[in-house]
Design an enzyme around this catalytic site. Structure first.
Site, PDB file in Angstrom:
ATOM      1  N   LYS A 132       0.639  -1.247   0.011  1.00 49.22           N
ATOM      2  CA  LYS A 132       0.037  -0.131  -0.040  1.00 49.22           C
ATOM      3  C   LYS A 132       0.779   1.256  -0.119  1.00 49.22           C
ATOM      4  CE  LYS A 132      -3.871  -1.818   3.003  1.00 49.22           C
ATOM      5  NZ  LYS A 132      -4.831  -1.850   1.866  1.00 49.22           N
ATOM      6  N   ARG A 151      -9.910 -11.961   1.955  1.00 50.98           N
ATOM      7  CA  ARG A 151     -10.876 -12.784   1.340  1.00 50.98           C
ATOM      8  C   ARG A 151     -10.155 -14.022   1.420  1.00 50.98           C
ATOM      9  NH1 ARG A 151     -11.696  -9.312  -4.111  1.00 50.98           N
ATOM     10  NH2 ARG A 151     -11.256  -7.817  -2.567  1.00 50.98           N
TER      11      ARG A 151
END
Ligand code: BES
Ligand code: ZN
Ligand code: MN
Length: 484
Positions: A265, A339
């Site tokens: 990020k 996920r």
């Protein structure tokens, strides 16, 4: 926080008396300062509008203190109005260092139990202080005792205050876990925190470590955890009352820090990724409340905890991994790690053959783009669950908004080298994530709550300040209470 229930005649002897007043109601106190308050209202100098508060002094040397808090129109007063009044009252009580705060409520149509429940919850949520490490400790005033007025129904009021207190302290536990920085809350620490909660409540807690994860073939959690020196864990919490007829699993994303991994990020705001375990924190809080309230439903909490780091052993884009259900996944982006860990945790949930599964996750920035910070996304194909969870959210002040899972997305989540890829497209990102998760719940009725926008950074309310909000705990408790 301590609560007492007393007759109004005793309540008005408190060193800070508060009257929560609906519009058009009389203050109804015989004291000097009570008469002053009524005079101000009669002269139209103060109105009982919601959140309008004034502190009045009267009697000899101004020794009598009366805090008026407006509630607006009596028939429109909800639990939320009262929790806000509690937040306002607590702030004023601390400011004047009150030791005993008396509460009198006038002109509210809610049942006495609902009023007391909101008072208990509002004050306890309002009393939360985020963990901090400062050289000189903050000398904020100690918490006052809260004395609630009830001339009848005292036992009902006491029980409801206690209910509100339990739900709020479980929420505060989740908030504290969320607010802890990642160096003080690793996956292993989260396991220890869950164990500590379980110890005090009769909940059974099992922390599965790396060797167990390998045995259970949890390639998702192991893949995400690989890049960190901190090993991942899977935490299991069991509230198993004898008279339970239903079993539900609540599953939480517990990424104790999300750097993004190799798909790293950008630095701006990355410190907020300490909150990426708030789904897991909500599970700890909800199981605690279920146990303390003796809810007659079997609740199994499952938390997939890992630190998503770009270490030399980190998984890489293009890696394929095998999840516990046997489905393989091509990792396109290591920052879509939630996920991956949830794939294993959701499959693990199905092995208990529950009547329903709810998962909570700070899963996508896209959900924040869609809904802002005012509601979490509610994703489900099950109409009954959608309604029950939405009702629970509306009643609890822990907001949800319905979001779609489009069937068309299934086709596009296919990979040429594995069963699935962990990335859809940027547009509709929150729904892509939900569509991915759906694969791992089989036929079990399931709902996914994307709490990325609500777990922290919500607009503050009088009883809920900055930092972690404990999003999910209160609505889960309401939902569990409605199951039969
Ligand atoms: N934990 C983040 C989601 C997130 C981002 C929550 C910002 C709250 C605020 C999650 O693991 C993530 O990185 N999601 C990616 C998914 C993308 C790579 C498909 C995102 O939202 O950008
Ligand atoms: Zn994440
Ligand atoms: Mn991520």
């Amino acid at each position: 926080m301590q609560f007492d229930v007393a007759r109004e005649a005793q309540v008005v002897t408190s060193d800070l008396v508060t009257v929560w007043l609906a519009r058009g109601e009389k203050v109804g106190l015989t004291s000097d300062v009570g008469a002053l308050a009524q005079a101000l209202i009669d002269r139209d100098e103060w109105k009982a509008d919601a959140k309008n508060a004034v502190l009045l002094y009267g009697g000899k040397a101004g020794k009598q203190r009366l805090l008026l808090v407006g509630l607006g129109t009596g028939k429109d007063v909800t639990s939320e109005t009262l929790k806000r009044a509690a937040g306002i009252t607590l702030a004023r009580a601390k400011a004047v260092k009150a030791k005993r705060v008396g509460i009198v409520v006038r002109g509210v149509k809610l049942a006495p139990a609902s009023v007391a429940d909101a008072i208990g919850e509002g004050f306890v949520l309002g009393s939360y202080v985020a963990p901090a490490r400062k050289k000189t400790a903050d000398k904020s005033a100690s918490l006052p005792r809260v004395v609630v007025s009830a001339d009848k129904n005292a036992t009902v009021v006491e029980a409801a205050l206690e209910h509100g207190r339990v739900v709020a302290s479980a929420t505060n536990r989740a908030r504290r876990l969320g607010d802890l920085p990642a160096n003080e809350l690793t996956p292993t620490d989260l396991g220890a925190q869950a164990q500590a909660m379980a110890k005090g409540t009769g909940v059974r807690c099992k922390v599965h470590r790396v060797a167990d994860l390998k045995r259970m073939k949890m390639g998702g959690i192991l893949g995400v955890g690989k890049g960190s020196a901190e090993p991942p864990v899977l935490i299991e919490l069991h509230h198993a009352p004898k008279r339970a007829t239903k079993t539900v699993c609540i599953v939480g994303k517990g990424i104790t820090f999300d750097t993004g991994g190799i798909s790293i990020k950008p630095p701006a705001g990355m410190e907020e990724m300490k909150y990426d375990m708030c789904g897991g924190a909500a599970v700890v809080g909800a199981v605690e409340a279920a146990a303390r309230l003796n809810l007659p439903v079997r609740v199994i909490g499952i938390i997939a905890a890992a630190e998503n780091m770009p270490g030399s052993r980190a998984q890489k884009p293009g890696d394929t991994l095998t999840t516990a259900s046997g489905h393989t996944v091509e990792v396109i982006n290591t920052d879509a790690e939630g996920r991956l860990v949830l794939a294993d945790a959701l499959h693990h949930a199905t092995t208990f053959e529950p009547d329903a599964i709810v998962d909570l996750a700070t899963l996508t920035g896209a959900c924040v783009v869609a809904l802002g910070h005012d509601a979490a996304g509610l994703f489900t194909r099950h109409d009954g669950m959608r309604k029950a969870l939405q009702d629970a959210a509306d009643a609890s002040g822990d907001p949800l908004w319905p979001m779609p899972i489009f069937a068309e997305m299934d086709e596009d989540l296919k990979s040429s080298v594995a069963d699935l890829r962990n990335l859809g497209s940027r547009e509709g990102g929150a729904s892509w994530a939900a569509a991915f998760l759906k694969t791992f719940v089989g036929d079990v009725p399931w709902a996914h709550l994307d709490i990325a926008g609500t777990a922290w950074g919500m607009r503050t309310r009088e009883y809920l300040g900055k930092g972690a909000t404990g999003a999910g705990v209160r609505l889960l408790v309401k939902w569990l209470e409605g199951l039969r």
